[in-house]
Design a protein around this motif. Structure first.
Motif, PDB file in Angstrom:
ATOM      1  N   ASP A  72      63.302   7.860  -3.742  1.00  0.00           N
ATOM      2  CA  ASP A  72      64.412   6.961  -3.454  1.00  0.00           C
ATOM      3  C   ASP A  72      65.705   7.412  -4.120  1.00  0.00           C
ATOM      4  O   ASP A  72      66.790   7.124  -3.642  1.00  0.00           O
ATOM      5  CB  ASP A  72      64.103   5.540  -3.940  1.00  0.00           C
ATOM      6  CG  ASP A  72      62.959   4.915  -3.160  1.00  0.00           C
ATOM      7  OD1 ASP A  72      62.656   5.404  -2.058  1.00  0.00           O
ATOM      8  OD2 ASP A  72      62.386   3.954  -3.672  1.00  0.00           O
ATOM      9  N   ASN A  73      65.583   8.082  -5.244  1.00  0.00           N
ATOM     10  CA  ASN A  73      66.786   8.502  -5.954  1.00  0.00           C
ATOM     11  C   ASN A  73      66.568   9.863  -6.591  1.00  0.00           C
ATOM     12  O   ASN A  73      65.504  10.457  -6.471  1.00  0.00           O
ATOM     13  CB  ASN A  73      67.182   7.444  -7.000  1.00  0.00           C
ATOM     14  CG  ASN A  73      66.083   7.202  -8.010  1.00  0.00           C
ATOM     15  OD1 ASN A  73      65.435   8.133  -8.459  1.00  0.00           O
ATOM     16  ND2 ASN A  73      65.852   5.944  -8.352  1.00  0.00           N
ATOM     17  N   LYS A  74      67.590  10.328  -7.302  1.00  0.00           N
ATOM     18  CA  LYS A  74      67.549  11.671  -7.867  1.00  0.00           C
ATOM     19  C   LYS A  74      66.430  11.833  -8.891  1.00  0.00           C
ATOM     20  O   LYS A  74      65.724  12.835  -8.884  1.00  0.00           O
ATOM     21  CB  LYS A  74      68.899  12.002  -8.505  1.00  0.00           C
ATOM     22  CG  LYS A  74      69.005  13.438  -8.953  1.00  0.00           C
ATOM     23  CD  LYS A  74      70.393  13.751  -9.449  1.00  0.00           C
ATOM     24  CE  LYS A  74      70.478  15.210  -9.862  1.00  0.00           C
ATOM     25  NZ  LYS A  74      71.816  15.566 -10.319  1.00  0.00           N
TER      26      LYS A  74
END
Length: 100
Positions: A72-74
């Motif tokens: 979902d994110n880095k």
């Protein structure tokens, strides 16, 4: 280049306690200068890794391949990359040890 490589990983307390118990039974040693290590850590962990790899290789133990969701994110992407690299290295170690 050294023949042996250093590995470093995080370990839950209960697993670490089990490793320490095994090490104290199989490879007791005089406590170090700080008085904290009472067994040969390298030998104990090497035994555990080799036994685990043998059990996985001969089919005594099976680990289901985990499917990781899309990040979902880095930070999730970095974690997924690290996990993939670990799995790849584990496979290389297994192949090196057992010639497959």
């Amino acid at each position: 280049m050294a023949a042996n490589k250093l590995i470093n990983f995080r370990c839950p307390d209960d697993l670490l306690n089990a490793i320490e118990t095994y090490g104290r039974e199989k490879y007791p040693a005089v406590p170090n200068k700080r008085g904290s290590i009472e067994y040969d850590q390298s030998k104990a962990i090497r035994d555990i890794l080799i036994s685990g790899l043998e059990a996985l290789t001969n089919g005594e133990v099976k680990i289901e391949k985990q499917i990781y969701p899309a990040p979902d994110n880095k930070s999730d992407a970095i974690a997924a990359q690290i996990i993939a690299q670990f799995e790849e290295r584990f496979q290389k170690i297994e192949n090196a040890l057992f010639g497959e």
